[in-house]
Scaffold this active site. Structure first.
Site, mmCIF file in Angstrom:
data_model
loop_
_atom_site.group_PDB
_atom_site.id
_atom_site.type_symbol
_atom_site.label_atom_id
_atom_site.label_comp_id
_atom_site.label_asym_id
_atom_site.label_seq_id
_atom_site.Cartn_x
_atom_site.Cartn_y
_atom_site.Cartn_z
ATOM 1 N N ARG A 123 0.934 -1.470 -0.230
ATOM 2 C CA ARG A 123 -0.325 0.126 -0.147
ATOM 3 C C ARG A 123 0.340 0.808 0.236
ATOM 4 N NH1 ARG A 123 -5.691 0.710 1.155
ATOM 5 N NH2 ARG A 123 -5.995 -1.300 2.455
ATOM 6 N N GLU A 144 -24.802 -1.878 -24.490
ATOM 7 C CA GLU A 144 -24.375 -1.671 -26.101
ATOM 8 C C GLU A 144 -23.241 -2.988 -26.427
ATOM 9 O OE1 GLU A 144 -25.372 3.773 -26.503
ATOM 10 O OE2 GLU A 144 -23.014 2.437 -26.913
#
Length: 495
Positions: A123, A144
């Protein structure tokens, strides 16, 4: 006193209602505690450390959190693959159980995985970037693309044949769209629907489709308004950007993700803590782009991320290697052929240390023109199989206002997150623009010093003599031009 049957029924209904209300209150209370616990843990001191450090400095690892249908594929192929070598890419987690983020010299991770993946990454040494899109456009594009990819399988005689073929492709270690979240859920679902409707049309015989609205073509494909209200859409599509950035998708690494997401979907008010976590994470990111601000976003990326990657490149005489990529659907030959020259050029420039932000943008512009052309061709060929259904920018105007409002309502968290992303983008764009202006001013001020370095270590007397000589030569040259012009004029008069 004995009660009549009607009174008894009414009493039972009141008691049943009270029990149900009590259960609902208990369920809401449970959900509230679950969401609060997750939100508190997501705001731990470790995460605050990431937010409070200099987020504008590129760390050892760049994690591109790719929200689907935001234009991230273009960034990956036309930016990131120009800046990073294939040996520097982390293995992408198409199968999260086999994901290994600890690859040696791993500098780039680009994936559709959500923010929960940070639990497996270093991190403090990781920078995160993402692109956000207007929720209405993102949802329409998702619908779509689901239809477009599913339509490719209609070349097969039946659904069984299509399923077998997709299984064979995946066995050959070819990365398929069916391996990637969320398409591994959305495409098979839409594919099954398209085959069912095709079979129904065959049974009916000749079917005449008079409606030219592709979003409401019941005989051909699932209408948009029905698609939006399905359990699959509720679980994966709606508020998808917020859940992905919060780390709460159905592809999350967190064991509590499903319950938190379920609670937020059930009780709208509980979405606010999730939204705040997502906003905080946008704040901590190295780069946040906007799909709608294409050119400005690309320029911002080149100046914020690209410039830092380029500054880390050690010049070498290594020969550039052209890298081929496998398409998400398993056949990217046209993309490889169209993009070869740009890949070779950029790799050569990066390795030699000659790439600049300006040349990076030039390579990007050349790359996207080829990529869009190949994607456009493929889209047209796919949609031919469900003619007359066709999706273009123009056809989106046919989506009824009530459906647009339905999308807004179902994606209220994404609407708020997009507004916040626009604010972040505006601030970063303004900051970078100011820095570029200051850099230009410094370049102008430092010009005499640069000239001094070009001509060697001259003292003021020698430099003045050089400038005087240059001015004298310039005056002589201008005098020569003047005399020559006069002679020509005189000769014309004599004639």
């Amino acid at each position: 006193m004995q009660m009549n049957p009607v009174s008894k029924l009414a009493l039972w209904l009141i008691l049943l209602g009270s029990v149900l209300v009590s259960f609902a209150e208990l369920d809401y209370g449970h959900c509230e505690r679950v969401v609060k616990k997750w939100a508190d843990s997501s705001s731990s001191s470790r995460e605050e450390h990431v937010i409070n450090k200099d987020k504008r400095s590129l760390q050892d690892l760049l994690f591109f959190l790719h929200v689907p249908r935001t234009g991230g594929r273009t960034y990956f192929h036309c930016f990131l693959r120009k800046l990073y070598d294939s040996s520097e890419e982390c293995p992408r987690s198409y199968d999260k159980l086999h994901f290994n983020p600890r690859k040696e010299k791993c500098k780039l991770l680009a994936t559709h995985d959500d923010y929960s993946l940070m639990a497996k990454l270093p991190r403090e040494r990781t920078s995160v970037m993402t692109i956000v899109r207007d929720p209405i456009a993102r949802v329409l594009s998702t619908y779509e693309f689901s239809v477009e990819v599913a339509a490719r399988f209609l070349v097969h005689p039946n659904l069984t044949s299509a399923t077998r073929m997709s299984g064979r492709i995946r066995k050959n270690n070819v990365i398929s769209t069916l391996d990637i979240w969320p398409w591994k859920y959305l495409v098979p679902w839409m594919r099954q629907d398209l085959f069912a409707r095709r079979d129904a049309r065959k049974l009916k015989g000749v079917v005449i489709i008079e409606d030219d609205n592709p979003y409401d073509m019941e005989e051909m494909l699932m209408p948009l308004h029905k698609y939006l209200d399905t359990p699959t859409a509720h679980d994966i599509i709606h508020n998808g950007a917020t859940f992905q950035i919060a780390g709460l998708t159905n592809n999350s690494y967190l064991s509590e993700a499903h319950e938190v997401r379920h609670c937020v979907q059930r009780y709208k008010s509980l979405g606010q803590p999730v939204l705040q976590v997502a906003k905080r994470r946008l704040d901590s990111m190295l780069y946040v782009g906007l799909t709608e601000e294409h050119r400005e976003s690309a320029s911002l990326f080149a100046n914020v991320v690209g410039s830092q990657v380029l500054s880390q490149v050690v010049p070498s005489n290594a020969t550039a290697k052209t890298k081929t990529t496998k398409s998400e659907s398993g056949s990217g030959k046209s993309e490889i052929q169209n993009g070869t020259s740009e890949v070779a050029l950029s790799k050569m420039d990066v390795k030699s240390g000659n790439m600049t932000v300006k040349t990076l943008m030039e390579v990007y512009e050349g790359c996207i023109s080829h990529l869009r052309k190949s994607q456009g061709t493929r889209r047209v060929n796919s949609l031919k199989r469900i003619y007359p259904a066709n999706f273009t920018r123009g056809t989106r105007t046919r989506v009824p206002n009530e459906v647009i409002e339905q999308i807004k309502s179902l994606n209220s968290l994404d609407v708020e997150l997009y507004k916040y992303a626009k604010e972040i983008f505006a601030k970063e764009h303004e900051l970078v623009s100011k820095n570029l202006v200051l850099t230009s001013k410094r370049s102008i001020v430092d010009l005499p010093n640069e000239l001094r370095s070009v001509f060697g270590e001259m003292n003021d007397e020698k430099l003045w003599k050089f400038v005087s000589l240059a001015l004298m030569l310039l005056l002589l040259f201008l005098f020569f031009l003047f005399v020559n012009a006069r002679r020509r004029k005189t000769s014309k008069v004599k004639i």
